[in-house]
Design a protein around this motif. Structure first.
Motif, PDB file in Angstrom:
ATOM      1  N   SER A   9       0.799  -1.225   0.000  1.00  0.00           N
ATOM      2  CA  SER A   9       0.000   0.000   0.000  1.00  0.00           C
ATOM      3  C   SER A   9       0.833   1.277   0.000  1.00  0.00           C
ATOM      4  CB  SER A   9      -0.971   0.003   1.180  1.00  0.00           C
ATOM      5  OG  SER A   9      -0.254  -0.124   2.382  1.00  0.00           O
ATOM      6  N   ARG A  10       2.136   1.186   0.205  1.00  0.00           N
ATOM      7  CA  ARG A  10       3.004   2.368   0.094  1.00  0.00           C
ATOM      8  C   ARG A  10       3.959   2.108  -1.059  1.00  0.00           C
ATOM      9  NH1 ARG A  10       4.520   4.166   6.344  1.00  0.00           N
ATOM     10  NH2 ARG A  10       2.383   4.613   6.920  1.00  0.00           N
ATOM     11  N   ASP A  11       4.260   3.133  -1.843  1.00  0.00           N
ATOM     12  CA  ASP A  11       5.034   2.935  -3.070  1.00  0.00           C
ATOM     13  C   ASP A  11       6.498   2.552  -2.762  1.00  0.00           C
ATOM     14  OD1 ASP A  11       6.171   2.984  -5.509  1.00  0.00           O
ATOM     15  OD2 ASP A  11       5.858   5.132  -5.894  1.00  0.00           O
ATOM     16  N   PRO A  12       6.875   1.274  -3.016  1.00  0.00           N
ATOM     17  CA  PRO A  12       8.243   0.858  -2.667  1.00  0.00           C
ATOM     18  C   PRO A  12       9.314   1.576  -3.509  1.00  0.00           C
ATOM     19  CG  PRO A  12       7.082  -0.939  -3.772  1.00  0.00           C
ATOM     20  CD  PRO A  12       6.101   0.183  -3.606  1.00  0.00           C
ATOM     21  N   LYS A  13       8.914   2.101  -4.660  1.00  0.00           N
ATOM     22  CA  LYS A  13       9.925   2.756  -5.527  1.00  0.00           C
ATOM     23  C   LYS A  13      10.503   4.010  -4.869  1.00  0.00           C
ATOM     24  CE  LYS A  13       8.344   0.944  -9.887  1.00  0.00           C
ATOM     25  NZ  LYS A  13       6.891   0.770  -9.655  1.00  0.00           N
ATOM     26  N   ASP A  39      19.300 -14.457  -0.488  1.00  0.00           N
ATOM     27  CA  ASP A  39      20.202 -13.316  -0.233  1.00  0.00           C
ATOM     28  C   ASP A  39      19.623 -12.322   0.762  1.00  0.00           C
ATOM     29  OD1 ASP A  39      21.948 -14.329  -1.980  1.00  0.00           O
ATOM     30  OD2 ASP A  39      21.779 -12.766  -3.506  1.00  0.00           O
ATOM     31  N   ILE A  40      18.346 -12.430   1.024  1.00  0.00           N
ATOM     32  CA  ILE A  40      17.685 -11.386   1.821  1.00  0.00           C
ATOM     33  C   ILE A  40      17.996 -11.506   3.306  1.00  0.00           C
ATOM     34  CG2 ILE A  40      15.418 -10.517   2.572  1.00  0.00           C
ATOM     35  CD1 ILE A  40      14.462 -11.259  -0.293  1.00  0.00           C
ATOM     36  N   GLU A  41      18.544 -10.399   3.845  1.00  0.00           N
ATOM     37  CA  GLU A  41      18.873 -10.364   5.282  1.00  0.00           C
ATOM     38  C   GLU A  41      18.044  -9.343   6.029  1.00  0.00           C
ATOM     39  OE1 GLU A  41      23.644 -10.791   5.622  1.00  0.00           O
ATOM     40  OE2 GLU A  41      22.867  -9.035   4.578  1.00  0.00           O
ATOM     41  N   PHE A  42      17.571  -8.326   5.317  1.00  0.00           N
ATOM     42  CA  PHE A  42      16.973  -7.157   5.978  1.00  0.00           C
ATOM     43  C   PHE A  42      15.731  -6.770   5.179  1.00  0.00           C
ATOM     44  CE2 PHE A  42      16.706  -2.677   7.155  1.00  0.00           C
ATOM     45  CZ  PHE A  42      17.281  -2.586   8.418  1.00  0.00           C
ATOM     46  N   ALA A  43      14.570  -6.753   5.840  1.00  0.00           N
ATOM     47  CA  ALA A  43      13.332  -6.382   5.142  1.00  0.00           C
ATOM     48  C   ALA A  43      12.861  -5.023   5.644  1.00  0.00           C
ATOM     49  CB  ALA A  43      12.257  -7.428   5.402  1.00  0.00           C
ATOM     50  N   ILE A  44      12.409  -4.179   4.720  1.00  0.00           N
ATOM     51  CA  ILE A  44      11.783  -2.902   5.092  1.00  0.00           C
ATOM     52  C   ILE A  44      10.324  -3.070   4.698  1.00  0.00           C
ATOM     53  CG2 ILE A  44      11.774  -0.413   4.723  1.00  0.00           C
ATOM     54  CD1 ILE A  44      14.787  -0.613   4.129  1.00  0.00           C
ATOM     55  N   SER A  45       9.440  -2.984   5.686  1.00  0.00           N
ATOM     56  CA  SER A  45       8.159  -3.648   5.521  1.00  0.00           C
ATOM     57  C   SER A  45       6.962  -2.806   5.957  1.00  0.00           C
ATOM     58  CB  SER A  45       8.251  -4.909   6.415  1.00  0.00           C
ATOM     59  OG  SER A  45       7.124  -5.701   6.324  1.00  0.00           O
ATOM     60  N   TRP A  46       5.886  -2.903   5.170  1.00  0.00           N
ATOM     61  CA  TRP A  46       4.619  -2.278   5.559  1.00  0.00           C
ATOM     62  C   TRP A  46       3.486  -3.201   5.112  1.00  0.00           C
ATOM     63  CZ3 TRP A  46       3.446   1.226   8.968  1.00  0.00           C
ATOM     64  CH2 TRP A  46       2.148   1.747   8.992  1.00  0.00           C
ATOM     65  N   LYS A  47       2.799  -3.779   6.090  1.00  0.00           N
ATOM     66  CA  LYS A  47       1.650  -4.642   5.816  1.00  0.00           C
ATOM     67  C   LYS A  47       1.989  -5.767   4.828  1.00  0.00           C
ATOM     68  CE  LYS A  47      -1.780  -1.196   7.042  1.00  0.00           C
ATOM     69  NZ  LYS A  47      -2.959  -0.457   6.719  1.00  0.00           N
ATOM     70  N   HIS A  48       2.993  -6.545   5.172  1.00  0.00           N
ATOM     71  CA  HIS A  48       3.402  -7.673   4.320  1.00  0.00           C
ATOM     72  C   HIS A  48       2.344  -8.785   4.383  1.00  0.00           C
ATOM     73  CE1 HIS A  48       4.544  -9.102   8.323  1.00  0.00           C
ATOM     74  NE2 HIS A  48       4.472 -10.321   7.822  1.00  0.00           N
ATOM     75  N   VAL A  62      13.393  -7.279  10.437  1.00  0.00           N
ATOM     76  CA  VAL A  62      12.259  -6.688   9.712  1.00  0.00           C
ATOM     77  C   VAL A  62      12.064  -5.286  10.285  1.00  0.00           C
ATOM     78  CG1 VAL A  62       9.827  -6.842   9.088  1.00  0.00           C
ATOM     79  CG2 VAL A  62      11.163  -8.937   9.348  1.00  0.00           C
ATOM     80  N   ALA A  63      12.270  -4.295   9.427  1.00  0.00           N
ATOM     81  CA  ALA A  63      12.151  -2.896   9.859  1.00  0.00           C
ATOM     82  C   ALA A  63      10.813  -2.355   9.375  1.00  0.00           C
ATOM     83  CB  ALA A  63      13.302  -2.084   9.255  1.00  0.00           C
ATOM     84  N   SER A  64      10.026  -1.837  10.315  1.00  0.00           N
ATOM     85  CA  SER A  64       8.739  -1.255   9.909  1.00  0.00           C
ATOM     86  C   SER A  64       8.993   0.047   9.166  1.00  0.00           C
ATOM     87  CB  SER A  64       7.884  -0.972  11.142  1.00  0.00           C
ATOM     88  OG  SER A  64       6.731  -0.246  10.774  1.00  0.00           O
ATOM     89  N   MET A  65       8.163   0.323   8.150  1.00  0.00           N
ATOM     90  CA  MET A  65       8.259   1.615   7.460  1.00  0.00           C
ATOM     91  C   MET A  65       7.671   2.738   8.318  1.00  0.00           C
ATOM     92  SD  MET A  65       7.279   0.909   3.502  1.00  0.00           S
ATOM     93  CE  MET A  65       8.311  -0.110   2.438  1.00  0.00           C
ATOM     94  N   GLY A  66       7.002   2.360   9.395  1.00  0.00           N
ATOM     95  CA  GLY A  66       6.350   3.389  10.208  1.00  0.00           C
ATOM     96  C   GLY A  66       6.671   3.249  11.681  1.00  0.00           C
ATOM     97  N   ASN A  70       2.545  -3.366  14.659  1.00  0.00           N
ATOM     98  CA  ASN A  70       1.542  -4.430  14.812  1.00  0.00           C
ATOM     99  C   ASN A  70       1.304  -5.179  13.502  1.00  0.00           C
ATOM    100  OD1 ASN A  70       0.236  -1.991  13.883  1.00  0.00           O
ATOM    101  ND2 ASN A  70      -1.676  -3.126  14.090  1.00  0.00           N
ATOM    102  N   HIS A  71       1.509  -4.489  12.371  1.00  0.00           N
ATOM    103  CA  HIS A  71       1.323  -5.146  11.076  1.00  0.00           C
ATOM    104  C   HIS A  71       2.374  -6.236  10.854  1.00  0.00           C
ATOM    105  CE1 HIS A  71       4.606  -2.597   9.258  1.00  0.00           C
ATOM    106  NE2 HIS A  71       4.241  -1.817  10.252  1.00  0.00           N
ATOM    107  N   ILE A  72       3.484  -6.141  11.582  1.00  0.00           N
ATOM    108  CA  ILE A  72       4.534  -7.178  11.483  1.00  0.00           C
ATOM    109  C   ILE A  72       4.270  -8.274  12.527  1.00  0.00           C
ATOM    110  CG2 ILE A  72       7.009  -7.645  11.713  1.00  0.00           C
ATOM    111  CD1 ILE A  72       7.460  -4.645  10.972  1.00  0.00           C
ATOM    112  N   LEU A  73       4.025  -7.830  13.761  1.00  0.00           N
ATOM    113  CA  LEU A  73       3.912  -8.791  14.870  1.00  0.00           C
ATOM    114  C   LEU A  73       2.666  -9.664  14.789  1.00  0.00           C
ATOM    115  CD1 LEU A  73       5.154  -6.558  17.840  1.00  0.00           C
ATOM    116  CD2 LEU A  73       6.490  -7.967  16.279  1.00  0.00           C
ATOM    117  N   LYS A  74       1.660  -9.204  14.059  1.00  0.00           N
ATOM    118  CA  LYS A  74       0.430 -10.004  13.997  1.00  0.00           C
ATOM    119  C   LYS A  74       0.617 -11.270  13.139  1.00  0.00           C
ATOM    120  CE  LYS A  74      -2.077  -7.965  10.061  1.00  0.00           C
ATOM    121  NZ  LYS A  74      -1.610  -9.012   9.141  1.00  0.00           N
ATOM    122  N   ASP A  75       1.721 -11.322  12.401  1.00  0.00           N
ATOM    123  CA  ASP A  75       1.989 -12.484  11.550  1.00  0.00           C
ATOM    124  C   ASP A  75       2.475 -13.656  12.414  1.00  0.00           C
ATOM    125  OD1 ASP A  75       2.936 -14.380   9.807  1.00  0.00           O
ATOM    126  OD2 ASP A  75       4.200 -13.014   8.649  1.00  0.00           O
TER     127      ASP A  75
END
Ligand code: GLV
Length: 308
Positions: A9-13, A39-48, A62-66, A70-75
């Motif tokens: 929902s947020r523009d990753p570009k 190869d992925i070690e570090f995620a920058i994440s919003w509502k994955h 996993v770094a929240s964009m905000g 809770n959008h990360i921990l609920k997984d």
């Protein structure tokens, strides 16, 4: 080794550009176009999408964009070894306090009612309430709550706070968890800035609303999970609450059929109270990436058990 940007929902570009401007050698993959998951070690994440991070065997952070996580921990399938970080950013904090100020001024100056009057061509001057006569209670006194309290106080409002432990912050009395009733009893405009935890989910409910001053007003800029939505409608329709400004919802986007859309005393904004500017936070994200690689302590780490 690489960073993955995950956001539907947020523009990753924009995030890609902001990070690459700091360091063009970074290897960044953008979900869902993942070619080298290992190869992925570090995620920058919003509502994955839930379960996604199981697919990256070398993921460490996993770094929240905000500010919220809770959008990360609920997984429930978030790999246990993964560390989670949040954003703490001056601009994000200022934006939130300004949004809260805007709402409190609008409520005390009857702005929402006057806007409705305009749509029915009704010239109806109403007495307004000055800030010194307006009691605002901020629930949640972390980074965002504290700044909102400071800004509201500087604008002349009577401010009190509520947090786990009682304290005085910037001359503002913050009530502790065992003093909730006392806090609510004095509150006319209730601002929710709590994190989502198992004990704060559904905290904004009918019973709590009854403890506020009469004709109180709710401003929820935290998360939809804090509010029992049917209880809000009941509290407004029975006259206990005058209305509410909601920026966050149980389901986002708010479904077209939701009764909030048409409720005359509910003001809706689409989760825009405070939105991270990728350029403003690129440095802190890359600093954490560097720290992760060097085995150093990360900034703004979240206690996964506590939820904030
Ligand atoms: C916005 O809701 C954020 O968590 O930053």
């Amino acid at each position: 080794m690489s960073i993955v940007l995950v956001s539907t929902s947020r523009d990753p570009k924009k995030w890609y550009k902001a990070l690459k401007e700091k360091n063009e050698d970074l290897d960044i993959q953008i979900y869902p176009d993942i070619e080298r998951p290992e190869d992925i070690e570090f995620a920058i994440s919003w509502k994955h999408p839930d379960g996604l991070y199981k697919n990256y065997p070398n993921l460490e952070v996993v770094a929240s964009m905000g500010a919220g996580v809770n959008h990360i921990l609920k997984d429930e399938d978030l790999p246990p070894k993964v560390r989670v970080t949040r954003i703490v950013d001056d601009q994000l904090t200022k934006d939130m306090s300004q949004f809260v100020l805007l709402q409190c001024l609008a409520v005390s100056r009857n702005l929402f009612t006057h806007l409705k009057d305009q749509s029915s061509k009704s010239w109806s001057p109403r007495a307004y309430q000055t800030p010194p006569k307006t009691n605002i209670g901020i629930m949640g006194y972390g980074v965002l709550g504290k700044e909102a309290g400071k800004v509201l106080k500087a604008n002349g409002f009577n401010v009190i706070g509520y947090a786990n432990t009682s304290k005085i912050v910037d001359g503002i009395k913050v009530y502790g968890a065992d003093q909730q009733d006392e806090f609510l009893d004095q509150t006319q405009i209730l601002v929710c800035l709590l994190p989502v935890t198992s004990s704060t989910k559904g905290v904004l409910n009918f019973e709590l609303f009854q403890k506020l001053k009469d004709e109180a007003y709710l401003i929820n800029v935290a998360r939809g999970e804090h509010l029992l939505e049917a209880d809000l409608i009941k509290a407004i329709d029975t006259g206990k609450l005058k209305g509410a400004s909601l920026d966050v919802f149980q389901e986002e986007p708010l479904p077209e059929s939701h009764p909030f859309w048409e409720h005359e005393n509910i003001q809706i904004t689409p989760h825009v109270a405070s939105m991270t500017d990728p350029e403003s936070v690129a440095n802190q994200l890359l600093e954490n990436y560097r720290r992760m690689k060097n085995g150093e302590a990360l900034l703004n780490v979240v206690d996964v058990q506590k939820g904030y």
